[in-house]
Scaffold this motif. Structure first.
Motif, PDB file in Angstrom:
ATOM      1  N   ILE A 100       0.941  -1.265   0.035  1.00 25.52           N
ATOM      2  CA  ILE A 100      -0.034  -0.002  -0.238  1.00 25.52           C
ATOM      3  C   ILE A 100       0.913   1.224   0.034  1.00 25.52           C
ATOM      4  O   ILE A 100       0.709   2.214  -0.679  1.00 25.52           O
ATOM      5  CB  ILE A 100      -0.986   0.155   1.145  1.00 25.52           C
ATOM      6  CG1 ILE A 100      -1.953  -1.114   0.785  1.00 25.52           C
ATOM      7  CG2 ILE A 100      -1.551   1.322   1.402  1.00 25.52           C
ATOM      8  CD1 ILE A 100      -2.861  -1.482   2.149  1.00 25.52           C
ATOM      9  N   LYS A 101       2.116   1.258   0.848  1.00 21.96           N
ATOM     10  CA  LYS A 101       2.812   2.550   0.645  1.00 21.96           C
ATOM     11  C   LYS A 101       3.393   2.495  -0.354  1.00 21.96           C
ATOM     12  O   LYS A 101       3.826   3.698  -1.119  1.00 21.96           O
ATOM     13  CB  LYS A 101       4.117   2.081   1.816  1.00 21.96           C
ATOM     14  CG  LYS A 101       3.751   2.518   3.173  1.00 21.96           C
ATOM     15  CD  LYS A 101       4.812   2.234   4.183  1.00 21.96           C
ATOM     16  CE  LYS A 101       4.561   2.018   5.703  1.00 21.96           C
ATOM     17  NZ  LYS A 101       5.484   2.076   6.556  1.00 21.96           N
ATOM     18  N   ALA A 102       3.558   1.722  -1.421  1.00 21.92           N
ATOM     19  CA  ALA A 102       4.257   1.468  -2.710  1.00 21.92           C
ATOM     20  C   ALA A 102       3.288   2.083  -3.878  1.00 21.92           C
ATOM     21  O   ALA A 102       3.556   1.957  -4.699  1.00 21.92           O
ATOM     22  CB  ALA A 102       5.098   0.201  -3.133  1.00 21.92           C
ATOM     23  N   GLU A 108       1.157 -15.359 -10.481  1.00 22.21           N
ATOM     24  CA  GLU A 108      -0.197 -14.782 -10.728  1.00 22.21           C
ATOM     25  C   GLU A 108      -0.273 -13.456 -10.573  1.00 22.21           C
ATOM     26  O   GLU A 108      -1.312 -12.739 -10.946  1.00 22.21           O
ATOM     27  CB  GLU A 108      -1.457 -15.726 -10.367  1.00 22.21           C
ATOM     28  CG  GLU A 108      -1.483 -17.212 -10.758  1.00 22.21           C
ATOM     29  CD  GLU A 108      -1.390 -17.352 -12.421  1.00 22.21           C
ATOM     30  OE1 GLU A 108      -1.987 -16.662 -13.106  1.00 22.21           O
ATOM     31  OE2 GLU A 108      -0.732 -18.175 -12.904  1.00 22.21           O
ATOM     32  N   VAL A 109       0.384 -13.136  -9.463  1.00 24.50           N
ATOM     33  CA  VAL A 109       0.103 -11.723  -9.062  1.00 24.50           C
ATOM     34  C   VAL A 109       0.490 -10.511  -9.887  1.00 24.50           C
ATOM     35  O   VAL A 109      -0.185  -9.631  -9.931  1.00 24.50           O
ATOM     36  CB  VAL A 109       1.142 -11.519  -7.651  1.00 24.50           C
ATOM     37  CG1 VAL A 109       2.528 -11.257  -7.875  1.00 24.50           C
ATOM     38  CG2 VAL A 109       0.326 -10.284  -6.736  1.00 24.50           C
ATOM     39  N   SER A 110       1.323 -10.674 -10.837  1.00 23.29           N
ATOM     40  CA  SER A 110       1.478  -9.561 -11.904  1.00 23.29           C
ATOM     41  C   SER A 110       0.423  -9.523 -12.818  1.00 23.29           C
ATOM     42  O   SER A 110       0.423  -8.611 -13.601  1.00 23.29           O
ATOM     43  CB  SER A 110       2.862  -9.955 -12.457  1.00 23.29           C
ATOM     44  OG  SER A 110       2.896 -11.245 -13.165  1.00 23.29           O
ATOM     45  N   LYS A 111      -0.251 -10.480 -12.707  1.00 25.09           N
ATOM     46  CA  LYS A 111      -1.512 -10.556 -13.805  1.00 25.09           C
ATOM     47  C   LYS A 111      -2.590  -9.646 -13.245  1.00 25.09           C
ATOM     48  O   LYS A 111      -3.823  -9.449 -13.859  1.00 25.09           O
ATOM     49  CB  LYS A 111      -1.913 -11.878 -14.229  1.00 25.09           C
ATOM     50  CG  LYS A 111      -1.103 -12.585 -14.863  1.00 25.09           C
ATOM     51  CD  LYS A 111      -1.389 -14.022 -15.172  1.00 25.09           C
ATOM     52  CE  LYS A 111      -0.296 -14.967 -15.941  1.00 25.09           C
ATOM     53  NZ  LYS A 111      -0.606 -16.209 -15.824  1.00 25.09           N
ATOM     54  N   LEU A 112      -2.465  -9.407 -12.230  1.00 21.01           N
ATOM     55  CA  LEU A 112      -3.640  -8.360 -11.497  1.00 21.01           C
ATOM     56  C   LEU A 112      -3.651  -7.020 -12.084  1.00 21.01           C
ATOM     57  O   LEU A 112      -2.571  -6.754 -12.245  1.00 21.01           O
ATOM     58  CB  LEU A 112      -3.548  -8.481  -9.804  1.00 21.01           C
ATOM     59  CG  LEU A 112      -3.652  -9.633  -9.326  1.00 21.01           C
ATOM     60  CD1 LEU A 112      -3.538  -9.609  -7.894  1.00 21.01           C
ATOM     61  CD2 LEU A 112      -5.060 -10.168  -9.243  1.00 21.01           C
ATOM     62  N   PRO A 113      -4.788  -6.280 -12.007  1.00 20.22           N
ATOM     63  CA  PRO A 113      -4.740  -5.053 -13.022  1.00 20.22           C
ATOM     64  C   PRO A 113      -4.211  -4.018 -11.839  1.00 20.22           C
ATOM     65  O   PRO A 113      -4.381  -4.139 -10.710  1.00 20.22           O
ATOM     66  CB  PRO A 113      -6.208  -4.801 -13.065  1.00 20.22           C
ATOM     67  CG  PRO A 113      -7.194  -5.716 -12.027  1.00 20.22           C
ATOM     68  CD  PRO A 113      -6.105  -6.784 -11.841  1.00 20.22           C
ATOM     69  N   ALA A 142       5.905  -2.768 -10.836  1.00 19.64           N
ATOM     70  CA  ALA A 142       6.930  -3.366 -10.376  1.00 19.64           C
ATOM     71  C   ALA A 142       7.527  -2.612  -8.816  1.00 19.64           C
ATOM     72  O   ALA A 142       7.913  -3.382  -7.819  1.00 19.64           O
ATOM     73  CB  ALA A 142       8.126  -2.894 -11.106  1.00 19.64           C
ATOM     74  N   GLU A 143       6.929  -1.290  -8.649  1.00 23.25           N
ATOM     75  CA  GLU A 143       7.037  -0.585  -7.288  1.00 23.25           C
ATOM     76  C   GLU A 143       6.348  -1.371  -6.163  1.00 23.25           C
ATOM     77  O   GLU A 143       6.670  -1.735  -4.932  1.00 23.25           O
ATOM     78  CB  GLU A 143       6.858   0.693  -7.310  1.00 23.25           C
ATOM     79  CG  GLU A 143       7.669   1.584  -8.004  1.00 23.25           C
ATOM     80  CD  GLU A 143       7.485   1.591  -9.776  1.00 23.25           C
ATOM     81  OE1 GLU A 143       6.240   1.083 -10.208  1.00 23.25           O
ATOM     82  OE2 GLU A 143       8.322   1.982 -10.393  1.00 23.25           O
ATOM     83  N   ILE A 144       5.036  -1.807  -6.652  1.00 23.58           N
ATOM     84  CA  ILE A 144       4.218  -2.434  -5.752  1.00 23.58           C
ATOM     85  C   ILE A 144       4.653  -3.755  -5.368  1.00 23.58           C
ATOM     86  O   ILE A 144       4.740  -4.397  -4.115  1.00 23.58           O
ATOM     87  CB  ILE A 144       2.873  -2.536  -6.132  1.00 23.58           C
ATOM     88  CG1 ILE A 144       2.081  -1.237  -6.559  1.00 23.58           C
ATOM     89  CG2 ILE A 144       1.910  -3.479  -5.348  1.00 23.58           C
ATOM     90  CD1 ILE A 144       0.554  -1.262  -7.012  1.00 23.58           C
ATOM     91  N   LEU A 145       5.326  -4.659  -6.142  1.00 20.61           N
ATOM     92  CA  LEU A 145       5.958  -5.826  -6.322  1.00 20.61           C
ATOM     93  C   LEU A 145       7.169  -5.686  -5.138  1.00 20.61           C
ATOM     94  O   LEU A 145       7.201  -6.683  -4.408  1.00 20.61           O
ATOM     95  CB  LEU A 145       6.229  -6.417  -7.215  1.00 20.61           C
ATOM     96  CG  LEU A 145       4.797  -6.834  -8.159  1.00 20.61           C
ATOM     97  CD1 LEU A 145       5.654  -7.608  -9.575  1.00 20.61           C
ATOM     98  CD2 LEU A 145       4.182  -7.849  -7.589  1.00 20.61           C
ATOM     99  N   GLU A 146       7.869  -4.755  -5.608  1.00 24.87           N
ATOM    100  CA  GLU A 146       8.852  -4.507  -4.595  1.00 24.87           C
ATOM    101  C   GLU A 146       8.854  -4.047  -3.222  1.00 24.87           C
ATOM    102  O   GLU A 146       9.502  -4.645  -2.180  1.00 24.87           O
ATOM    103  CB  GLU A 146       9.899  -3.408  -5.315  1.00 24.87           C
ATOM    104  CG  GLU A 146      11.215  -3.142  -4.512  1.00 24.87           C
ATOM    105  CD  GLU A 146      12.066  -4.205  -4.725  1.00 24.87           C
ATOM    106  OE1 GLU A 146      12.952  -4.494  -3.840  1.00 24.87           O
ATOM    107  OE2 GLU A 146      12.305  -4.840  -5.921  1.00 24.87           O
TER     108      GLU A 146
END
Length: 137
Positions: A52-54, A74-79, A83-87
């Protein structure tokens, strides 16, 4: 084994190894349960917090965390996932593991204190400490 009669040295060695193995298994079980219990609570919370902070929208937080922890491919397929959120989620995961491991160390301090107290009650073995070798290898 310092004070064991010559005829019982191997029995004492075997008992010593058995006690260490059983104690290690019990200790591992205790440490694992503490770690897993803390991680179960901290991992979803910290992944969500850092994501959420990202930039993760609050409305997507629950779906993101569930997907991130159960099906990470599968997480990168979410709308809207960047990359910042994944980081951010990765950083949250790292902190969750680090904070959960802290409690294992606290528990080991308690075991260490118990071991020191037990060691304080070991009687003096000076009379058994001679240069005599019972079994030559």
């Amino acid at each position: 084994m310092i004070a064991a009669p010559d005829a019982l040295i191997t029995t004492c060695a075997a008992l010593s190894l058995s006690v260490r193995a059983v104690g290690g298994a019990i200790g591992y079980s205790i440490y694992y349960n503490i770690f897993a219990g803390k991680l179960k609570v901290k991992l979803p919370a910290l992944v969500a917090e850092y994501a959420i902070k990202a930039g993760l929208p609050l409305a997507q937080a629950e779906l993101f965390v569930v997907t991130y922890l159960t099906a990470p491919t599968e997480v990168s397929k979410l709308p809207g996932i960047t990359a910042e959120i994944l980081e951010g989620a990765l950083t949250g995961s790292q902190w969750a593991y680090a904070e959960s491991l802290r409690y294992v160390w606290y528990t080991s301090i308690a075991f260490g204190i118990c071991a020191m107290i037990a060691a304080a009650f070991i009687p003096n073995t000076k009379k058994f400490q001679t240069n005599r070798v019972a079994v030559a290898l």
